[in-house]
Design a protein around this motif. Structure first.
Motif, PDB file in Angstrom:
ATOM      1  N   SER A 417       9.174   1.779  -0.650  1.00 41.35           N
ATOM      2  CA  SER A 417       9.967   2.371  -1.727  1.00 41.35           C
ATOM      3  C   SER A 417       9.490   1.996  -3.120  1.00 41.35           C
ATOM      4  O   SER A 417       9.570   2.816  -4.036  1.00 41.35           O
ATOM      5  CB  SER A 417      11.437   1.948  -1.574  1.00 41.35           C
ATOM      6  N   CYS A 418       8.997   0.762  -3.305  1.00 45.13           N
ATOM      7  CA  CYS A 418       8.775   0.282  -4.670  1.00 45.13           C
ATOM      8  C   CYS A 418       7.308   0.060  -5.027  1.00 45.13           C
ATOM      9  O   CYS A 418       7.013  -0.296  -6.172  1.00 45.13           O
ATOM     10  CB  CYS A 418       9.543  -1.022  -4.903  1.00 45.13           C
ATOM     11  N   TRP A 419       6.374   0.272  -4.097  1.00 44.85           N
ATOM     12  CA  TRP A 419       4.979  -0.072  -4.374  1.00 44.85           C
ATOM     13  C   TRP A 419       4.270   1.052  -5.120  1.00 44.85           C
ATOM     14  O   TRP A 419       4.138   2.165  -4.611  1.00 44.85           O
ATOM     15  CB  TRP A 419       4.232  -0.382  -3.092  1.00 44.85           C
ATOM     16  N   ASP A 420       3.810   0.752  -6.312  1.00 47.26           N
ATOM     17  CA  ASP A 420       3.000   1.685  -7.099  1.00 47.26           C
ATOM     18  C   ASP A 420       1.544   1.469  -6.689  1.00 47.26           C
ATOM     19  O   ASP A 420       0.937   0.462  -7.030  1.00 47.26           O
ATOM     20  CB  ASP A 420       3.195   1.394  -8.590  1.00 47.26           C
ATOM     21  N   ALA A 421       0.979   2.430  -5.949  1.00 45.54           N
ATOM     22  CA  ALA A 421      -0.369   2.250  -5.398  1.00 45.54           C
ATOM     23  C   ALA A 421      -1.443   2.241  -6.481  1.00 45.54           C
ATOM     24  O   ALA A 421      -2.551   1.747  -6.255  1.00 45.54           O
ATOM     25  CB  ALA A 421      -0.664   3.358  -4.384  1.00 45.54           C
ATOM     26  N   ARG A 422      -1.150   2.822  -7.651  1.00 45.18           N
ATOM     27  CA  ARG A 422      -2.115   2.896  -8.758  1.00 45.18           C
ATOM     28  C   ARG A 422      -3.415   3.542  -8.281  1.00 45.18           C
ATOM     29  O   ARG A 422      -3.386   4.576  -7.627  1.00 45.18           O
ATOM     30  CB  ARG A 422      -2.324   1.516  -9.385  1.00 45.18           C
ATOM     31  N   GLU A 423      -4.573   2.911  -8.585  1.00 40.03           N
ATOM     32  CA  GLU A 423      -5.834   3.532  -8.167  1.00 40.03           C
ATOM     33  C   GLU A 423      -6.237   3.126  -6.751  1.00 40.03           C
ATOM     34  O   GLU A 423      -7.254   3.588  -6.233  1.00 40.03           O
ATOM     35  CB  GLU A 423      -6.965   3.141  -9.123  1.00 40.03           C
ATOM     36  N   GLY A 424      -5.474   2.226  -6.146  1.00 41.89           N
ATOM     37  CA  GLY A 424      -5.768   1.803  -4.786  1.00 41.89           C
ATOM     38  C   GLY A 424      -5.083   2.704  -3.775  1.00 41.89           C
ATOM     39  O   GLY A 424      -4.688   3.827  -4.082  1.00 41.89           O
ATOM     40  N   GLN A 425      -4.929   2.204  -2.564  1.00 45.11           N
ATOM     41  CA  GLN A 425      -4.211   2.956  -1.546  1.00 45.11           C
ATOM     42  C   GLN A 425      -3.256   2.027  -0.822  1.00 45.11           C
ATOM     43  O   GLN A 425      -3.551   0.855  -0.604  1.00 45.11           O
ATOM     44  CB  GLN A 425      -5.182   3.581  -0.538  1.00 45.11           C
ATOM     45  N   PHE A 426      -2.110   2.589  -0.448  1.00 41.06           N
ATOM     46  CA  PHE A 426      -1.072   1.868   0.284  1.00 41.06           C
ATOM     47  C   PHE A 426      -1.116   2.341   1.734  1.00 41.06           C
ATOM     48  O   PHE A 426      -1.024   3.533   2.009  1.00 41.06           O
ATOM     49  CB  PHE A 426       0.290   2.168  -0.340  1.00 41.06           C
ATOM     50  N   HIS A 427      -1.253   1.392   2.674  1.00 42.10           N
ATOM     51  CA  HIS A 427      -1.324   1.741   4.093  1.00 42.10           C
ATOM     52  C   HIS A 427      -0.306   0.903   4.851  1.00 42.10           C
ATOM     53  O   HIS A 427      -0.249  -0.315   4.672  1.00 42.10           O
ATOM     54  CB  HIS A 427      -2.714   1.449   4.666  1.00 42.10           C
ATOM     55  N   SER A 428       0.469   1.539   5.701  1.00 44.09           N
ATOM     56  CA  SER A 428       1.393   0.781   6.542  1.00 44.09           C
ATOM     57  C   SER A 428       1.452   1.423   7.923  1.00 44.09           C
ATOM     58  O   SER A 428       0.879   2.492   8.157  1.00 44.09           O
ATOM     59  CB  SER A 428       2.791   0.727   5.913  1.00 44.09           C
ATOM     60  N   ALA A 429       2.176   0.770   8.829  1.00 46.30           N
ATOM     61  CA  ALA A 429       2.245   1.237  10.211  1.00 46.30           C
ATOM     62  C   ALA A 429       3.480   2.097  10.435  1.00 46.30           C
ATOM     63  O   ALA A 429       4.083   2.048  11.504  1.00 46.30           O
ATOM     64  CB  ALA A 429       2.255   0.034  11.153  1.00 46.30           C
ATOM     65  N   GLN A 430       3.835   2.905   9.432  1.00 48.94           N
ATOM     66  CA  GLN A 430       5.073   3.666   9.545  1.00 48.94           C
ATOM     67  C   GLN A 430       4.955   4.816  10.534  1.00 48.94           C
ATOM     68  O   GLN A 430       5.956   5.378  10.959  1.00 48.94           O
ATOM     69  CB  GLN A 430       5.492   4.202   8.170  1.00 48.94           C
ATOM     70  N   GLY A 431       3.740   5.176  10.949  1.00 48.91           N
ATOM     71  CA  GLY A 431       3.579   6.299  11.871  1.00 48.91           C
ATOM     72  C   GLY A 431       4.219   6.032  13.218  1.00 48.91           C
ATOM     73  O   GLY A 431       5.049   6.805  13.696  1.00 48.91           O
ATOM     74  N   ALA A 432       3.833   4.929  13.846  1.00 47.20           N
ATOM     75  CA  ALA A 432       4.393   4.556  15.145  1.00 47.20           C
ATOM     76  C   ALA A 432       5.295   3.341  15.042  1.00 47.20           C
ATOM     77  O   ALA A 432       6.152   3.122  15.899  1.00 47.20           O
ATOM     78  CB  ALA A 432       3.270   4.276  16.147  1.00 47.20           C
ATOM     79  N   GLY A 433       5.088   2.517  14.013  1.00 51.42           N
ATOM     80  CA  GLY A 433       5.978   1.386  13.784  1.00 51.42           C
ATOM     81  C   GLY A 433       5.699   0.162  14.631  1.00 51.42           C
ATOM     82  O   GLY A 433       6.575  -0.684  14.802  1.00 51.42           O
ATOM     83  N   GLY A 434       4.487   0.047  15.167  1.00 53.39           N
ATOM     84  CA  GLY A 434       4.163  -1.120  15.974  1.00 53.39           C
ATOM     85  C   GLY A 434       3.831  -2.334  15.125  1.00 53.39           C
ATOM     86  O   GLY A 434       3.346  -2.211  13.996  1.00 53.39           O
ATOM     87  N   LEU A 435       4.081  -3.516  15.676  1.00 54.09           N
ATOM     88  CA  LEU A 435       3.778  -4.754  14.969  1.00 54.09           C
ATOM     89  C   LEU A 435       2.299  -5.105  15.106  1.00 54.09           C
ATOM     90  O   LEU A 435       1.634  -4.717  16.062  1.00 54.09           O
ATOM     91  CB  LEU A 435       4.627  -5.897  15.498  1.00 54.09           C
ATOM     92  N   GLY A 436       1.797  -5.867  14.139  1.00 51.77           N
ATOM     93  CA  GLY A 436       0.437  -6.388  14.207  1.00 51.77           C
ATOM     94  C   GLY A 436      -0.615  -5.545  13.528  1.00 51.77           C
ATOM     95  O   GLY A 436      -1.797  -5.876  13.587  1.00 51.77           O
ATOM     96  N   PHE A 437      -0.234  -4.485  12.833  1.00 51.80           N
ATOM     97  CA  PHE A 437      -1.196  -3.566  12.212  1.00 51.80           C
ATOM     98  C   PHE A 437      -1.923  -4.180  11.019  1.00 51.80           C
ATOM     99  O   PHE A 437      -3.131  -4.009  10.849  1.00 51.80           O
ATOM    100  CB  PHE A 437      -0.444  -2.303  11.775  1.00 51.80           C
ATOM    101  N   GLY A 438      -1.210  -4.890  10.168  1.00 49.82           N
ATOM    102  CA  GLY A 438      -1.689  -5.202   8.827  1.00 49.82           C
ATOM    103  C   GLY A 438      -3.009  -5.937   8.764  1.00 49.82           C
ATOM    104  O   GLY A 438      -3.953  -5.487   8.105  1.00 49.82           O
TER     105      GLY A 438
END
Length: 572
Positions: A417-438
């Motif tokens: 909700s609050c992360w401003d990706a700016r010129e970078g990229q934001f990646h998370s495991a929201q697709g399947a929601g499994g633990l251990g992705f990061g």
């Protein structure tokens, strides 16, 4: 193999004694190199030894993880960070099965990958010879839920074309992982197939239908309160420029889903940012008379946990036909987001007579400012100053162009909700929601950025995990150290599965089975030869900056209990 092939191979070896005998594994490596692959992730295994032996004669870089699931996450992160196809080598049976949770994330998020799994020898397939090591009744069937397609290659001559076809399918929208299986003997037996000289894979065209674009433009030109939801497909389709142009032409507020975070400029006057789980934003989107949904199914998170009840018409654009109208009826446009938005943008250029958007007497820019102010006021009313400062300190410390990878942990839920990706990229495991992705995904990303050459010169990335999710991938500290990968890993230690603890307390008044015994993360990292430091929450910014300036991997541990924000007033 037949005597003819064996005799031919022997003759070739005698004729060219310095070159050795080529086999099916060589064809795999040669084809991947011809397609542009540079790096492969995986773990060796008995039936896959032909693949790994052939890599020793080629130019592919191999990154060996410690668990196959993490290999899949690493190949996923490599692809997300570089925009190239991730390649994964798997052994048969347990190795293949262990990768599936990682592949589920890639499949759900639309990450292009080519997966090459070994198989038992051909004569053992079809349950004709039981009791072989690693044997499954139907290994491909196990992968069917988490990959776009599955193929069994039974002859070496079919390897180059099959890999080329798999690569093409992986990069064609909707993108995703594609599964190939090659039996042990097909990888090892000598071949008559000449070396692969070239291979070409081009993404299949996926444009929108003309009449659908025309109808969508008609709706948008007459809309008084248009709004846009930008999902992950917006980023996958590289549609950011078209999205910005369309939003400004329509003066339409834009909100990004967790997967779409970064698709629209965070501080633009039409940006609702990514507060899609706040009820103020849900109310605003419900009031739109035309809502454009790009690359999103309007699923659980995007619909604010299925509380979303739009009153206007919906235009839904997605490359995956199964997504269209899966949760809400609307004008479904099956197309790559980049192609669809480019067509809409051009058609809006040609159109005339647009209705001036006014939201109940207010210009949309004013509505956006008011909505964001309401969200901020709600957050301030919920005693979340520690959480807001913690996330702000991380954002301030992270360079503007750095890519970040987030596990399913409370910090990541805030990041959605609050992360401003700016010129970078934001990646998370929201697709399947499994633990251990990061962490493993960040390792793959950093390897990829080093391999392809990061324009800014820095390939360092940030991974963020909780203490629970970090234990899923703690073994990859060995991988990071072995390859000296420039990853800074932030572990937010709250003594358990924090988000599940909060959910259970909220739902049942108490939490069960959420508390965890955990190691001393600093000593554990140091045992792997990885520098680590533990700091108080207020020291996270300085600790991250020091980690970013260092060489190789490092770990920052923060012991703190973060709370999630409530999407409505606590009294509601």
């Amino acid at each position: 193999m037949g005597d003819v092939t064996a005799d031919w191979a022997a003759a070739q070896a005698e004729k060219n004694p310095g070159e050795g005998v080529r086999n099916g594994g060589d064809l795999v490596v040669e084809t991947l190199e011809a397609l542009g692959a540079k790096t492969v992730f995986g773990i060796p295994g008995q039936h896959a030894l032909g693949l790994f032996d052939a890599m020793g004669r080629g130019n592919l870089q191999f990154v060996s993880s410690r668990v196959e699931n993490n290999s899949a996450f690493a190949a996923d992160g490599y692809s997300r960070a570089t925009g190239e196809v991730g390649v994964l080598f798997l052994s048969t049976g347990p190795g293949a099965l262990t990768s599936l949770a990682g592949l589920q994330e890639a499949y759900a998020t639309g990450v292009p990958m080519v997966v090459v799994a070994s198989q038992i020898p051909l004569e053992g397939l079809g349950a004709r010879r039981k009791g072989m090591l690693h044997q499954l009744d139907d290994q491909k069937a196990s992968a069917a839920n988490v990959t776009k397609s599955q193929r069994l290659i039974q002859h070496a001559s079919g390897i180059p074309s099959a890999i080329q076809d798999a690569w093409t399918e992986a990069i064609s929208s909707p993108q995703g992982p594609v599964w190939l299986e090659i039996p042990q003997n097909v990888l090892l037996d000598p071949i008559m197939v000449p070396p692969v000289e070239d291979a070409l894979a081009e993404a299949a065209d996926n444009p929108p239908r003309v009449e659908l674009v025309r109808e969508a433009v008609k709706w948008l030109q007459s809309a008084e309160r248009p709004a846009i939801i930008a999902g992950g497909g917006t980023r996958r389709g590289r549609a950011e420029k078209s999205l910005l142009s369309i939003a400004e032409k329509l003066r339409a507020p834009v909100i990004c889903t967790p997967g779409g975070n970064g698709a629209f400029p965070w501080n633009h006057e039409l940006s609702l940012q990514s507060w899609i789980e706040d009820r103020y934003m849900t109310d605003l989107l419900e009031d739109a008379d035309v809502l454009v949904v790009i690359g999103s199914s309007l699923g659980e998170v995007t619909s604010n946990y299925f509380t979303f009840e739009p009153r206007g018409r919906i235009i839904q654009i997605d490359a995956e036909p199964r997504v269209l109208e899966s949760n809400r009826p609307g004008l479904g446009i099956r197309a790559d987001a980049g192609q669809a938005l480019a067509a809409l943008d051009e058609a809006l250029d040609a159109g005339a007579g647009r209705t001036m958007p006014i939201w109940h007497g207010k210009p949309p820019e004013e509505l956006v400012r008011e909505s964001l102010a309401k969200v901020r006021a709600r957050l301030e009313s919920q005693d979340l100053s520690k959480e807001l400062k913690f996330m702000a300190d991380i954002r301030e410390a992270v360079p503007a162009d750095m890519q970040t990878f987030w596990d399913m942990t409370i910090a990541a839920y805030w990041g959605w909700s609050c992360w401003d990706a700016r010129e970078g990229q934001f990646h998370s495991a929201q697709g399947a929601g499994g633990l251990g992705f990061g962490f493993p995904a960040a390792i793959g990303a950093a390897v990829g950025l080093e391999t392809v050459g990061r324009p800014s010169g820095s390939a360092r990335v940030l991974a963020v995990s909780g203490d629970g999710s970090s234990m899923y991938s703690i073994s990859e500290l060995a991988t990071a150290r072995q390859h000296n990968v420039p990853v800074t890993w932030l572990i937010v230690d709250d003594g358990g599965y924090g988000i599940l603890r909060e959910y259970m307390v909220g739902a049942f008044g108490k939490a069960t089975a959420t508390e965890l015994a955990r190691p001393d993360f600093v000593k554990l990292a140091e045992a792997f030869g990885v520098p680590a430091v533990k700091v108080a929450p207020e020291g996270v910014g300085d600790a991250l900056r020091a980690g970013f300036a260092a060489d190789g991997p490092n770990v920052v541990v923060v012991e703190t209990l973060l709370k999630m924000f409530a999407p409505t007033h606590l009294a509601e």
